[in-house]
Structures are given as C-alpha cells and as structure tokens.
Write an enzyme that holds these catalytic residues in place. Structure first.
Site, mmCIF file in Angstrom:
data_model
loop_
_atom_site.group_PDB
_atom_site.id
_atom_site.type_symbol
_atom_site.label_atom_id
_atom_site.label_comp_id
_atom_site.label_asym_id
_atom_site.label_seq_id
_atom_site.Cartn_x
_atom_site.Cartn_y
_atom_site.Cartn_z
ATOM 1 N N ASP A 7 0.866 -1.008 0.141
ATOM 2 C CA ASP A 7 -0.024 0.034 -0.065
ATOM 3 C C ASP A 7 0.904 1.123 0.165
ATOM 4 O OD1 ASP A 7 -2.119 1.757 0.204
ATOM 5 O OD2 ASP A 7 -2.114 1.545 2.322
ATOM 6 N N GLU A 68 -0.931 -1.343 -4.699
ATOM 7 C CA GLU A 68 -2.176 -0.506 -5.103
ATOM 8 C C GLU A 68 -1.981 0.399 -5.996
ATOM 9 O OE1 GLU A 68 -5.318 0.317 -2.159
ATOM 10 O OE2 GLU A 68 -4.501 2.293 -2.324
ATOM 11 N N ASP A 141 -2.592 1.150 7.022
ATOM 12 C CA ASP A 141 -2.053 0.852 5.764
ATOM 13 C C ASP A 141 -1.364 -0.638 5.800
ATOM 14 O OD1 ASP A 141 -1.169 3.538 5.251
ATOM 15 O OD2 ASP A 141 -0.495 3.831 7.475
#
Length: 181
Positions: A7, A68, A141
């Site tokens: 992430d 991501e 996160d």
C-alpha cells in the site's frame, strides 16, 4: 504462492506478505510499515523507502508483488507522493525479476469484501477473518497491504493461469499450422 502486497505511501508504506492459493484462505507471513521522515528531502525519503522495501523483499522472498494502483484524489500533493512511492515499490520488485501487478482500491475491496465501495473498517474486518488473525492488523496501511496481497493471491493466480492457457493454445495453433505446411 507467496505474495507481497504494498500500500504505497511516502510517509507510511504498508507491506503485507501472504501465502496461499486462489480460492482458499491464505496465511499471513508478515506485516510491516516502512516509514520515512516527512522532514527529510524527497530524494532521501525515496531512498529510505527503497532500502526498506528491498530489505523486506530479501527477508520474505515473495514470488509476486502487488501494489495498489494510484488513483485520483483531491489532494494533488498526496497523489504525487503516492505515485512516487508506487514507482519505488514496482522498481524494487522488477530489480529482483519478480512479477508485479497493480490493483485499484475498488478491485481490492471487491476481492476481499465483495463490495468495491467497502470502507476501511470493513476491509480490515475481512482481512482479519480471511487470514484467521487473532486481532486486526494495525495501522490501516498494514491491513490494506494484506488486502492487496490477498487480492492478488485470489485474482492474480487465476489471471496468470488464464494467460498461460491462452499462450499454450496459441502455441498449439501455431504448431498445427506449421505441420500443415
């Protein structure tokens, strides 16, 4: 298959490593957050992020890396930092010759929650259940990184098998044409 989910973030970059196979609950191998000093210069922060990710890649030896995909936000400065962190993550994986994939937040939410508009709490709850964790991973996160890894584990493995089958079929067709000449 062992997948490292990332992430991306310039201040906090979530990292989650999951092992498993498509359609089955995976096992969490590791979860971490690579942090950089917001007061440091951009080049130093990117270097620190690269060093942190490379160390985790070396330690956990994933077979694939999922990141991501950067999406448009209202805060342009945040998007730029996220895009830079994403580039560092993809570069770190490519440097090791690892296959990479990117997923939008909606794709990740849909994969783990069955709903592309799920909120952070729902994603964290589902990651905790899917990976059979005793407590929810923190911070957000870290939970998001695990969700990205699960998404790739479930979707990426299927995509890879489909691509491999299509390539095998194309090779068989080409060989049949060559024999018929």
């Amino acid at each position: 298959m062992r997948v490292m989910g990332i992430d991306p973030g310039l201040t906090r970059c979530g990292v989650g490593v999951v092992e498993g196979r498509p359609g089955a609950p995976g096992t969490m191998i590791a979860v971490d957050v690579v942090r950089t000093d917001p007061e440091a210069g951009l080049a130093d922060r990117l270097l620190a992020l690269d060093d942190g990710l490379r160390a985790l890649l070396d330690e956990h030896q994933p077979e694939a890396v999922a990141v991501e995909r950067v999406f448009s936000q209202h805060n342009v400065a945040s998007v730029i930092g996220t895009a830079q962190a994403s580039g560092i993550a993809l570069l770190a994986a490519a440097r090791l010759g690892l296959p990479t994939a990117t997923y939008t937040p909606s794709e990740v939410k849909n994969a783990v929650c069955g709903n592309g508009t799920a909120d952070k709490r729902q994603v964290t709850t589902m990651v905790t259940r899917i990976l059979r964790l005793k407590e929810a991973p923190k911070p957000a996160d870290a939970a998001d990184a695990l969700a990205i890894a699960v998404c790739h584990l479930w979707r990426g493995g299927v995509k890879a098998r489909i691509a491999q089958a299509a390539a095998s079929q194309a090779a068989a067709v080409a060989a049949a044409k060559e024999r018929n000449r």
